[in-house]
Design an enzyme around this catalytic site. Structure first.
Site, short mmCIF file in Angstrom:
data_model
loop_
_atom_site.label_atom_id
_atom_site.label_comp_id
_atom_site.label_asym_id
_atom_site.label_seq_id
_atom_site.Cartn_x
_atom_site.Cartn_y
_atom_site.Cartn_z
N SER A 196 0.82 -1.21 0.00
CA SER A 196 0.00 0.00 0.00
C SER A 196 0.86 1.27 0.00
O SER A 196 0.34 2.37 -0.14
CB SER A 196 -0.95 0.00 1.21
OG SER A 196 -0.21 -0.13 2.40
N HIS A 197 2.17 1.13 0.15
CA HIS A 197 3.03 2.32 0.16
C HIS A 197 4.18 2.24 -0.85
O HIS A 197 5.17 2.94 -0.73
CB HIS A 197 3.53 2.61 1.58
CG HIS A 197 2.41 3.07 2.44
ND1 HIS A 197 1.52 2.21 3.03
CD2 HIS A 197 1.96 4.31 2.74
CE1 HIS A 197 0.60 2.89 3.68
NE2 HIS A 197 0.83 4.17 3.52
N ASP A 240 -4.44 0.67 2.66
CA ASP A 240 -4.92 -0.72 2.68
C ASP A 240 -6.41 -0.78 2.41
O ASP A 240 -6.89 -1.74 1.79
CB ASP A 240 -4.57 -1.37 4.03
CG ASP A 240 -3.10 -1.69 4.12
OD1 ASP A 240 -2.52 -2.14 3.12
OD2 ASP A 240 -2.50 -1.46 5.19
P1 NDP Z 1 -0.07 -3.30 9.92
O1 NDP Z 1 -1.29 -3.42 10.76
O2 NDP Z 1 0.01 -4.12 8.69
O3 NDP Z 1 1.21 -3.62 10.77
C1 NDP Z 1 1.51 -2.87 11.93
C2 NDP Z 1 2.75 -3.40 12.59
O4 NDP Z 1 2.43 -4.62 13.23
C3 NDP Z 1 3.90 -3.71 11.64
O5 NDP Z 1 5.09 -3.30 12.22
C4 NDP Z 1 3.84 -5.22 11.48
O6 NDP Z 1 5.11 -5.82 11.26
C5 NDP Z 1 3.31 -5.64 12.83
N1 NDP Z 1 2.53 -6.88 12.77
C6 NDP Z 1 1.56 -7.20 11.91
N2 NDP Z 1 1.06 -8.42 12.19
C7 NDP Z 1 1.76 -8.86 13.26
C8 NDP Z 1 1.73 -10.06 14.03
N3 NDP Z 1 0.87 -11.03 13.77
N4 NDP Z 1 2.60 -10.17 15.05
C9 NDP Z 1 3.47 -9.19 15.34
N5 NDP Z 1 3.55 -8.04 14.65
C10 NDP Z 1 2.71 -7.88 13.63
O7 NDP Z 1 0.19 -1.76 9.53
P2 NDP Z 1 -0.87 -0.62 9.23
O8 NDP Z 1 -1.83 -1.16 8.27
O9 NDP Z 1 -1.37 -0.04 10.49
O10 NDP Z 1 0.05 0.48 8.51
C11 NDP Z 1 0.59 0.19 7.21
C12 NDP Z 1 1.54 1.27 6.79
O11 NDP Z 1 0.85 2.46 6.48
C13 NDP Z 1 2.60 1.66 7.80
O12 NDP Z 1 3.84 1.47 7.18
C14 NDP Z 1 2.35 3.14 8.07
O13 NDP Z 1 3.53 3.90 8.28
C15 NDP Z 1 1.69 3.56 6.78
N6 NDP Z 1 0.88 4.78 6.95
C16 NDP Z 1 1.36 5.96 6.45
C17 NDP Z 1 0.63 7.12 6.58
C18 NDP Z 1 1.15 8.45 6.09
O14 NDP Z 1 0.44 9.43 6.17
N7 NDP Z 1 2.36 8.55 5.66
C19 NDP Z 1 -0.69 7.13 7.20
C20 NDP Z 1 -1.06 5.84 7.74
C21 NDP Z 1 -0.31 4.71 7.59
P3 NDP Z 1 5.55 -6.34 9.77
O15 NDP Z 1 5.90 -5.08 9.03
O16 NDP Z 1 6.68 -7.25 10.01
O17 NDP Z 1 4.35 -7.03 9.18
#
Ligand code: NDP
Length: 334
Positions: A47-48, A188
């Site tokens: 998504s990014h 997402d």
């Molecule tokens: P996720 O919910 O996919 O993941 C959040 C974190 O949880 C990650 O570090 C991920 O690690 C970890 N994680 C996921 N599943 C597990 C698990 N089962 N056990 C342990 N850790 C876990 O992320 P979001 O959907 O909340 O966000 C996605 C992206 O969107 C982020 O990179 C965020 O920076 C970006 N974003 C950017 C914005 C902007 O304005 N620039 C605004 C909002 C979001 P892993 O990476 O290893 O899966």
């Protein structure tokens, strides 16, 4: 099921670089952003990655984003750096800010960078991982445009307001936590809408303020909810205060009023914090923390996975990456 096309990392980089250059980014800016986009595809942050390219192009073409930006770094005190993004893309500001931030934290133990006048629409893990590569712990957050209703409201007010945290490890990749404070990142939700998938209950409300699992109803006229009810809402408020209250930039609800609605990212602020365990912790912090992670990973249950592991595993793959064909058509048409 959507169609995909296999592309090597070099091909993805070149596509991003050429598209950004044609839209008005100079070589310095196009190189930095193309690297961020290809690294997102490499790690499976779909998504990014290229998904965000049309929005960046929209902002460059409308001249909202300065494609020739050079961020200006001012060392205000020994542990505080102010960064003027010069209306450029956030990764260009990071390129200038992080070396100065790291230098300050290595000297004083802790340092912050307050960035203003930059456009952030990327994942946050690149900046905190960059800090952790120097043996420092990093925290980053940024706000956005109103897209999340605070707990108790049904109208957008907060941005999706991500927070990222990285912890350095001696012989392993850092622990990296990077999450939107919305129940789901807007990117997402948009990807789920494009792919015709449902989102989990609690993700958002439709345009009548009713709970929905239809991502299109949330993305078009609806509103996202914070994760974890009032707890996520409190963290989202904290992000607003650190990125707007502290940096002097706009809060998400104020940002919308000055955006030209070209579909590109909005201008705003970012907060970065770097801490040196080497200076702050008592002796042997690395083995102390290594054994903490070992105990955590070894707990009984379905299996604990450390945040960041999924991306770092994807990173090791040398295979071509699968890119959505519709997205590629859109990019080629830009
Ligand atoms: P996720 O919910 O996919 O993941 C959040 C974190 O949880 C990650 O570090 C991920 O690690 C970890 N994680 C996921 N599943 C597990 C698990 N089962 N056990 C342990 N850790 C876990 O992320 P979001 O959907 O909340 O966000 C996605 C992206 O969107 C982020 O990179 C965020 O920076 C970006 N974003 C950017 C914005 C902007 O304005 N620039 C605004 C909002 C979001 P892993 O990476 O290893 O899966």
């Amino acid at each position: 099921m959507s169609q995909t096309q296999a592309m090597s990392l070099d091909e993805i980089y070149q596509l991003a670089f050429d598209t950004l250059s044609r839209a008005g980014a100079d070589e310095h800016n196009a190189k930095i952003l193309a690297s961020v986009l290809v690294n997102a595809e490499r790690d499976g942050s779909h998504s990014h990655g290229l998904f965000r390219l049309p929005a960046y192009v929209a902002g460059l073409k409308s001249k909202k984003i300065n494609g020739c930006a050079r961020a200006e770094v001012t060392q205000v005190t020994s542990s505080f750096i102010r960064v003027d993004g010069n209306r450029g893309l956030a990764p260009t500001a990071h390129d200038a800010a992080i070396p100065a931030l790291v230098k300050a934290a290595q000297k004083t133990g802790v340092a912050i960078a307050a960035i203003h006048r930059c456009f952030h629409m990327a994942a946050l893990w690149p900046e905190v991982e960059a800090i952790a590569e120097y043996g420092l712990a990093g925290i980053a957050c940024t706000n956005y445009m109103p897209s999340v209703a605070p707990a108790g409201a049904n109208q957008a007010f907060f941005g999706t307001n991500p927070i990222a945290f990285a912890w350095p490890r001696s012989s392993k990749t850092p622990i990296v936590y990077d999450m939107a404070t919305a129940a789901m990142a807007l990117g997402d939700v948009q990807v789920a809408a494009r792919d015709g998938k449902k989102v989990p209950p609690g993700t958002g409300l439709d345009n009548e303020g009713q709970p929905t699992t239809d991502p299109s109803a949330i993305a078009k006229g609806g509103v996202l909810l914070p994760f974890g009810g009032y707890k996520g809402s409190g963290m989202s408020m904290m992000v607003e205060l650190l990125t707007a209250g502290l940096t002097g930039e706009t809060f998400s609800d104020e940002t919308k009023a000055r955006d030209n609605a070209d579909g590109g990212p909005p201008i705003g602020g970012q907060f970065l914090l770097a801490m040196s365990p080497e200076i702050i912790a008592i002796d042997d912090w690395q083995s102390h923390c290594d054994s903490f992670f070992e105990r955590m990973s070894g707990l009984p249950g379905q299996g604990v996975r450390l945040p960041g592991e999924r991306r770092h595993k994807n990173r090791r793959s040398t295979a071509k990456r699968q890119i959505n064909s519709e997205l590629l058509e859109k990019i080629h048409a830009l």
